[in-house]
Design a protein around this motif. Structure first.
Motif, PDB file in Angstrom:
ATOM      1  N   GLU A 178       0.841  -1.042  -0.063  1.00 12.22           N
ATOM      2  CA  GLU A 178      -0.072   0.339   0.343  1.00 12.22           C
ATOM      3  C   GLU A 178       0.671   1.243  -0.029  1.00 12.22           C
ATOM      4  O   GLU A 178       1.720   1.557   0.419  1.00 12.22           O
ATOM      5  CB  GLU A 178      -0.880   0.791   1.613  1.00 12.22           C
ATOM      6  CG  GLU A 178      -1.877  -1.209   1.152  1.00 12.22           C
ATOM      7  CD  GLU A 178      -2.788  -0.798   0.324  1.00 12.22           C
ATOM      8  OE1 GLU A 178      -3.356   0.020  -0.443  1.00 12.22           O
ATOM      9  OE2 GLU A 178      -3.834  -2.481  -0.425  1.00 12.22           O
ATOM     10  N   GLU A 179       0.463   2.337  -0.661  1.00 12.42           N
ATOM     11  CA  GLU A 179       1.173   3.677  -0.961  1.00 12.42           C
ATOM     12  C   GLU A 179       0.537   4.703  -0.136  1.00 12.42           C
ATOM     13  O   GLU A 179      -0.966   4.793  -0.536  1.00 12.42           O
ATOM     14  CB  GLU A 179       1.620   4.141  -2.109  1.00 12.42           C
ATOM     15  CG  GLU A 179       2.336   2.836  -2.645  1.00 12.42           C
ATOM     16  CD  GLU A 179       2.967   2.937  -4.763  1.00 12.42           C
ATOM     17  OE1 GLU A 179       3.055   3.797  -4.589  1.00 12.42           O
ATOM     18  OE2 GLU A 179       3.551   2.381  -4.745  1.00 12.42           O
ATOM     19  N   SER A 180       1.105   5.652   0.604  1.00 15.22           N
ATOM     20  CA  SER A 180       0.441   6.938   0.831  1.00 15.22           C
ATOM     21  C   SER A 180      -0.024   7.842  -1.003  1.00 15.22           C
ATOM     22  O   SER A 180       0.868   7.849  -1.456  1.00 15.22           O
ATOM     23  CB  SER A 180       1.174   7.594   1.302  1.00 15.22           C
ATOM     24  OG  SER A 180       0.905   8.979   1.168  1.00 15.22           O
ATOM     25  N   PRO A 181      -1.453   8.218  -0.602  1.00 12.42           N
ATOM     26  CA  PRO A 181      -2.160   9.157  -1.259  1.00 12.42           C
ATOM     27  C   PRO A 181      -1.182  10.232  -1.621  1.00 12.42           C
ATOM     28  O   PRO A 181      -1.388  11.431  -2.536  1.00 12.42           O
ATOM     29  CB  PRO A 181      -3.195   9.125  -1.465  1.00 12.42           C
ATOM     30  CG  PRO A 181      -3.851   9.444   0.164  1.00 12.42           C
ATOM     31  CD  PRO A 181      -2.527   7.619   0.694  1.00 12.42           C
ATOM     32  N   GLY A 182      -0.458  11.029  -0.739  1.00 13.18           N
ATOM     33  CA  GLY A 182       0.909  12.251  -1.104  1.00 13.18           C
ATOM     34  C   GLY A 182      -0.504  13.199  -0.371  1.00 13.18           C
ATOM     35  O   GLY A 182      -0.068  14.698  -0.750  1.00 13.18           O
ATOM     36  N   GLU A 183      -1.945  13.020   0.777  1.00 15.93           N
ATOM     37  CA  GLU A 183      -2.753  14.879   0.489  1.00 15.93           C
ATOM     38  C   GLU A 183      -2.161  15.185   1.740  1.00 15.93           C
ATOM     39  O   GLU A 183      -1.489  15.228   3.144  1.00 15.93           O
ATOM     40  CB  GLU A 183      -3.980  13.808   0.829  1.00 15.93           C
ATOM     41  CG  GLU A 183      -4.991  12.892  -0.209  1.00 15.93           C
ATOM     42  CD  GLU A 183      -5.569  11.578   0.066  1.00 15.93           C
ATOM     43  OE1 GLU A 183      -5.858  12.351   1.562  1.00 15.93           O
ATOM     44  OE2 GLU A 183      -6.979  11.733  -0.504  1.00 15.93           O
ATOM     45  N   TRP A 184      -2.666  16.206   1.486  1.00 14.04           N
ATOM     46  CA  TRP A 184      -1.968  17.152   2.437  1.00 14.04           C
ATOM     47  C   TRP A 184      -2.843  17.615   3.700  1.00 14.04           C
ATOM     48  O   TRP A 184      -3.862  17.309   2.876  1.00 14.04           O
ATOM     49  CB  TRP A 184      -2.000  19.000   1.761  1.00 14.04           C
ATOM     50  CG  TRP A 184      -0.347  18.919   1.441  1.00 14.04           C
ATOM     51  CD1 TRP A 184      -0.325  18.388  -0.101  1.00 14.04           C
ATOM     52  CD2 TRP A 184       1.087  19.070   1.745  1.00 14.04           C
ATOM     53  NE1 TRP A 184       1.492  18.834  -0.423  1.00 14.04           N
ATOM     54  CE2 TRP A 184       1.608  18.789   0.577  1.00 14.04           C
ATOM     55  CE3 TRP A 184       0.951  19.686   3.135  1.00 14.04           C
ATOM     56  CZ2 TRP A 184       3.039  19.372   0.978  1.00 14.04           C
ATOM     57  CZ3 TRP A 184       2.454  20.234   3.306  1.00 14.04           C
ATOM     58  CH2 TRP A 184       3.674  20.242   2.414  1.00 14.04           C
ATOM     59  N   HIS A 185      -2.258  17.625   5.384  1.00 10.94           N
ATOM     60  CA  HIS A 185      -3.852  17.888   5.507  1.00 10.94           C
ATOM     61  C   HIS A 185      -2.933  18.534   7.236  1.00 10.94           C
ATOM     62  O   HIS A 185      -1.628  18.989   7.394  1.00 10.94           O
ATOM     63  CB  HIS A 185      -4.377  16.672   6.473  1.00 10.94           C
ATOM     64  CG  HIS A 185      -3.055  14.486   6.959  1.00 10.94           C
ATOM     65  ND1 HIS A 185      -2.532  14.824   6.076  1.00 10.94           N
ATOM     66  CD2 HIS A 185      -2.652  15.043   7.720  1.00 10.94           C
ATOM     67  CE1 HIS A 185      -0.747  14.353   6.516  1.00 10.94           C
ATOM     68  NE2 HIS A 185      -2.206  14.153   7.908  1.00 10.94           N
ATOM     69  N   SER A 186      -3.928  18.577   8.268  1.00 12.07           N
ATOM     70  CA  SER A 186      -4.125  18.990   9.565  1.00 12.07           C
ATOM     71  C   SER A 186      -4.798  18.220  10.849  1.00 12.07           C
ATOM     72  O   SER A 186      -5.571  17.898  10.296  1.00 12.07           O
ATOM     73  CB  SER A 186      -3.763  20.645   9.247  1.00 12.07           C
ATOM     74  OG  SER A 186      -5.632  20.515   9.519  1.00 12.07           O
ATOM     75  N   HIS A 187      -4.200  18.380  11.572  1.00  6.95           N
ATOM     76  CA  HIS A 187      -5.279  18.274  13.190  1.00  6.95           C
ATOM     77  C   HIS A 187      -5.544  19.128  13.827  1.00  6.95           C
ATOM     78  O   HIS A 187      -4.695  20.049  13.723  1.00  6.95           O
ATOM     79  CB  HIS A 187      -4.289  17.010  13.303  1.00  6.95           C
ATOM     80  CG  HIS A 187      -3.921  15.785  12.157  1.00  6.95           C
ATOM     81  ND1 HIS A 187      -4.923  14.497  12.358  1.00  6.95           N
ATOM     82  CD2 HIS A 187      -2.160  15.781  12.263  1.00  6.95           C
ATOM     83  CE1 HIS A 187      -4.158  13.661  11.049  1.00  6.95           C
ATOM     84  NE2 HIS A 187      -2.362  14.772  11.778  1.00  6.95           N
ATOM     85  N   THR A 188      -6.424  18.724  14.358  1.00  6.66           N
ATOM     86  CA  THR A 188      -6.784  20.201  16.042  1.00  6.66           C
ATOM     87  C   THR A 188      -6.889  18.935  17.044  1.00  6.66           C
ATOM     88  O   THR A 188      -7.355  18.422  17.438  1.00  6.66           O
ATOM     89  CB  THR A 188      -8.450  20.595  15.872  1.00  6.66           C
ATOM     90  OG1 THR A 188      -8.065  20.710  14.422  1.00  6.66           O
ATOM     91  CG2 THR A 188      -7.939  20.707  17.220  1.00  6.66           C
ATOM     92  N   LEU A 189      -5.254  19.583  16.949  1.00  3.36           N
ATOM     93  CA  LEU A 189      -4.861  18.658  18.840  1.00  3.36           C
ATOM     94  C   LEU A 189      -4.093  19.187  19.525  1.00  3.36           C
ATOM     95  O   LEU A 189      -3.698  20.690  19.225  1.00  3.36           O
ATOM     96  CB  LEU A 189      -4.273  17.790  18.571  1.00  3.36           C
ATOM     97  CG  LEU A 189      -3.847  17.308  17.376  1.00  3.36           C
ATOM     98  CD1 LEU A 189      -2.272  17.626  17.631  1.00  3.36           C
ATOM     99  CD2 LEU A 189      -2.792  15.240  16.789  1.00  3.36           C
ATOM    100  N   ASP A 190      -3.696  18.788  21.151  1.00  2.00           N
ATOM    101  CA  ASP A 190      -2.632  19.314  21.758  1.00  2.00           C
ATOM    102  C   ASP A 190      -1.680  18.978  21.444  1.00  2.00           C
ATOM    103  O   ASP A 190      -0.429  20.275  21.551  1.00  2.00           O
ATOM    104  CB  ASP A 190      -3.022  19.716  23.341  1.00  2.00           C
ATOM    105  CG  ASP A 190      -4.809  20.250  23.190  1.00  2.00           C
ATOM    106  OD1 ASP A 190      -4.585  21.810  22.906  1.00  2.00           O
ATOM    107  OD2 ASP A 190      -5.116  19.813  24.173  1.00  2.00           O
ATOM    108  N   PHE A 191      -1.290  17.949  21.058  1.00  2.00           N
ATOM    109  CA  PHE A 191       0.355  17.163  21.354  1.00  2.00           C
ATOM    110  C   PHE A 191       0.355  16.169  20.319  1.00  2.00           C
ATOM    111  O   PHE A 191      -0.432  15.187  19.852  1.00  2.00           O
ATOM    112  CB  PHE A 191       0.699  17.252  22.251  1.00  2.00           C
ATOM    113  CG  PHE A 191       2.416  15.899  22.246  1.00  2.00           C
ATOM    114  CD1 PHE A 191       3.327  16.994  22.771  1.00  2.00           C
ATOM    115  CD2 PHE A 191       2.044  14.783  22.655  1.00  2.00           C
ATOM    116  CE1 PHE A 191       4.100  17.255  22.748  1.00  2.00           C
ATOM    117  CE2 PHE A 191       3.333  14.379  22.359  1.00  2.00           C
ATOM    118  CZ  PHE A 191       4.661  15.111  23.196  1.00  2.00           C
ATOM    119  N   GLN A 192       1.163  16.438  19.666  1.00  2.00           N
ATOM    120  CA  GLN A 192       2.026  15.352  18.501  1.00  2.00           C
ATOM    121  C   GLN A 192       3.410  14.668  18.344  1.00  2.00           C
ATOM    122  O   GLN A 192       3.711  15.921  17.849  1.00  2.00           O
ATOM    123  CB  GLN A 192       0.995  14.946  17.064  1.00  2.00           C
ATOM    124  CG  GLN A 192       0.814  13.517  16.201  1.00  2.00           C
ATOM    125  CD  GLN A 192       0.428  14.659  15.175  1.00  2.00           C
ATOM    126  OE1 GLN A 192       0.299  15.443  14.310  1.00  2.00           O
ATOM    127  NE2 GLN A 192       0.104  13.587  13.975  1.00  2.00           N
TER     128      GLN A 192
END
Length: 256
Positions: A178-192
């Protein structure tokens, strides 16, 4: 002005004789202490008003109550161990604490003792709320394909349940083929935070470009940063820690 750390410890001094306060301090300090350690511990825990000559009073009290001193004149309470180093006669010295204090400075020693006393005096429930003790073993838990990305599998480490969802931790591994589609994204969180344990993975970050993370690589991803997984080795495995455990993910346009 020097910052003074605050700990939950027994406050002593008011109404106590100096000999009793010194005995208390020595017992908390592991059964023995040097003068500078004793002074600092008393400064941080006593309720009495300290005079300009209080340190001399401490020394005089110890010598008055030790048959090892030429000034011995009262109950034989203290034993001389080394220059400026005193214990309590007939009471053991903690070997664990003596080992822990080797190479440590006075501030470190007293802080270590006060932290230990702080936690020792707290009720068990107060120590760990709102967290529960948990252990996850690789041979008794499995990877599942229910996660954020279909090209990864996830093994939960039990942290989400143990912290009522305040934190999450899981092992992520690549699904072969399986390969990544390379989609841009962001997360709403406090720590990662991500730490790679096997293989390699390429991430691209807004304003920071592409980075190849390999075994031992660690990255802290600030909340809301746009990023994407570009590619990875088929044997890739990494650990991800987040707060909270569950958080929204947003598809984003590529940075300009």
């Amino acid at each position: 002005m020097e910052e003074t750390r605050q700990y939950s410890v027994v406050r002593v001094g008011v109404g106590m004789q100096w000999r009793d306060e010194i005995l208390h301090a020595l017992r908390v300090l592991g059964g023995a202490a040097r003068y500078d350690e004793l002074y600092l511990f008393i400064e941080r825990t006593t309720e009495r008003e300290l005079s300009r000559e209080w340190k001399a009073t401490v020394r005089r009290t110890i010598e008055d109550h030790s048959s090892d001193s030429m000034n011995y004149r009262a109950a034989d309470l203290f034993v001389h161990l080394d220059r400026g180093f005193w214990g309590i006669r007939g009471e053991p010295i903690s070997p664990e604490f003596l080992e822990a204090r080797e190479g440590a400075g006075t501030d470190e020693i007293v802080d270590m003792v006060l932290v230990r006393e702080h936690w020792r005096r707290m009720p068990n429930r107060a120590r760990f709320d709102p967290q529960a003790f948990t252990i996850s073993h690789a041979d008794s838990s499995s990877f599942i394909d229910e996660g954020l990305r279909a090209f990864f599998e996830y093994r939960q480490l039990g942290v989400a349940d143990a912290t009522s969802g305040k934190f999450g931790a899981h092992v992520i591994r690549a699904v072969p083929g399986e390969e990544s589609p390379g989609e841009w994204h962001s997360h709403t969180l406090d720590f990662q935070m991500v730490y790679v344990t096997k293989g390699w993975v390429v991430f691209e970050y807004e304003e920071h470009g592409e980075h190849v993370l390999r075994i031992g690589s660690c990255v802290l991803q600030p909340p809301g940063i746009r990023h994407r997984e570009v590619r990875h080795s088929e044997d890739m495995e990494l650990i991800e820690i987040t707060s909270p455990a569950e958080f929204p993910t947003h598809s984003r346009d590529a940075p300009v």
